[in-house]
Design an enzyme around this catalytic site. Structure first.
Site: not given
Length: 391
Positions: A152, A77
């Site tokens: 998503t 990330k």
């Protein structure tokens, strides 16, 4: 500032790279958590409140998500401590990826997360002159714009339907409250409506829109296209304070805004029978315990919002291809993965007498550990040496 060494346990992080640029004021961090199953892949976010600890937690989530859907990349990330609404946004983003040119795309490939868009993915590719530097680029550049497509959120709705079926309940006619009406929340609401659910609450930073008889989702989506988060005001219905949507009467609650929104106290007020975590880390451990004790079924973030991870897998495969990924194939794969994983984790939690988060993490850790052992990377540390994991 957090002690970076204190973030490390037997799983990772393997690499924490902090960068800055005096001219633009850029400050940011890349965390590569675990690459036993493949190179680091995860979203990049931009927010004034970004911290190293926050990015490390999210990188760990990515490790577990990739393993949970059994795709072969590792957790990572990135975060930029900046205002995404700033006029200097592009200059800061370019400075960040330049500073990480030794990492991108050899150890890490950027994706999209809070505060960044498909165009930002294109900027990353342009700055490093490499189509493989980022995924999630616009359709006109041959990319898979999964935020634009709503992959998503689509997966979140599929997980909600699977959880309802698992509980012997039909989603058709069920009341659903959605926290957040951004990239994930609006797509989840759209798909939930298609599946026959009544969306009774939607929230943004401007407040929570609530109608116990069901909102006009089509109208809300049209207003969002024009007014963004202000759509809930433009709609003209009953507007509650932000956060009130978590406790309205509903059968299904979808927290799809940001992390740490449901604490122990909020968990006690949830009135839904099923919680489907559209956001990353929306519940803490105490909240998860309270929900489990109250008999609330929770589809954890590692499962519920992993549709974007499945789409990213397709995008990673097509980074240097002359051909675009096929959206129909992506949606079919997301539906199958979300439904299968939801049932698998709910069954495992019941069999183990564990929370669904614990069951999901255990499944992912089993797969990561197997890869680490095969590569000679695994050494279980004594419990006295183990810090708490950054989740």
């Amino acid at each position: 500032m957090s002690d970076v060494l204190a973030l490390m346990d037997e799983w990772g992080p393997e690499r924490v790279v902090c960068v800055s640029d005096a001219r633009t004021g850029m400050r940011g961090v890349l965390v590569i958590d675990n690459t036993a199953r493949g190179m680091g892949k995860g979203g990049m976010r931009m927010s004034p409140s970004v911290t190293v600890a926050e990015v490390a937690r999210l990188a760990r989530v990515m490790t577990y998500k990739w393993a949970g859907v059994d795709l072969f990349f590792g957790g990572a990330k990135a975060g930029i401590a900046a205002d995404p609404g700033s006029p200097d946004r592009e200059a800061v983003l370019r400075a960040f990826v330049r500073a990480l040119s030794q990492e991108i795309p050899h150890r890490y490939v950027a994706g999209l997360d809070m505060g960044l868009s498909e165009r930002d993915a294109a900027i990353v590719q342009d700055e490093l002159d490499d189509r493989g530097a980022a995924v999630g680029t616009p359709h006109v550049l041959g990319g898979m714009p999964y935020d634009e497509l709503g992959v998503t959120g689509f997966g979140v709705a599929e997980a909600a339907d699977a959880a309802a079926r698992h509980a012997g309940m039909s989603l058709r006619g069920a009341r659903v409250a959605v926290q957040g009406f951004g990239a994930v929340g609006h797509a989840a609401a759209r798909r939930l409506h298609e599946l026959g659910a009544a969306v009774v609450a939607v929230s943004t930073v401007h407040g929570a829109l609530h109608d116990p008889d069901g909102l006009d989702v089509g109208r809300l989506l049209a207003l969002r296209a024009e007014a963004g988060d202000a759509a809930v005001r433009e709609y003209g219905g009953r507007l509650l304070a932000p956060g009130a949507e978590l406790s309205v009467p509903a059968d299904v609650l979808v927290p799809a805004a940001t992390q740490d929104v449901i604490d122990e106290r909020a968990a006690a007020d949830v009135r839904a029978a099923i919680v489907v975590e559209g956001a990353n880390l929306p519940t803490g451990r105490e909240a998860q315990r309270v929900l489990a004790e109250r008999g609330v079924t929770v589809v954890p973030d590692l499962v519920a919002n992993a549709g974007g991870v499945v789409a990213a897998g397709f995008a990673m495969d097509a980074r240097y291809s002359a051909f675009r990924p096929d959206p129909d194939a992506v949606f079919a794969a997301v539906s199958a993965k979300m439904r299968d994983n939801t049932a698998r984790v709910l069954d495992a939690a019941r069999a183990q007498g564990a929370t669904t988060h614990e069951a999901a993490v255990a499944l992912a850790q089993e797969r990561v550990r197997a890869a680490m052992e095969l590569k000679g990377r695994w050494r279980r540390r004594p419990r006295s040496e183990r810090p708490g994991p950054p989740r």
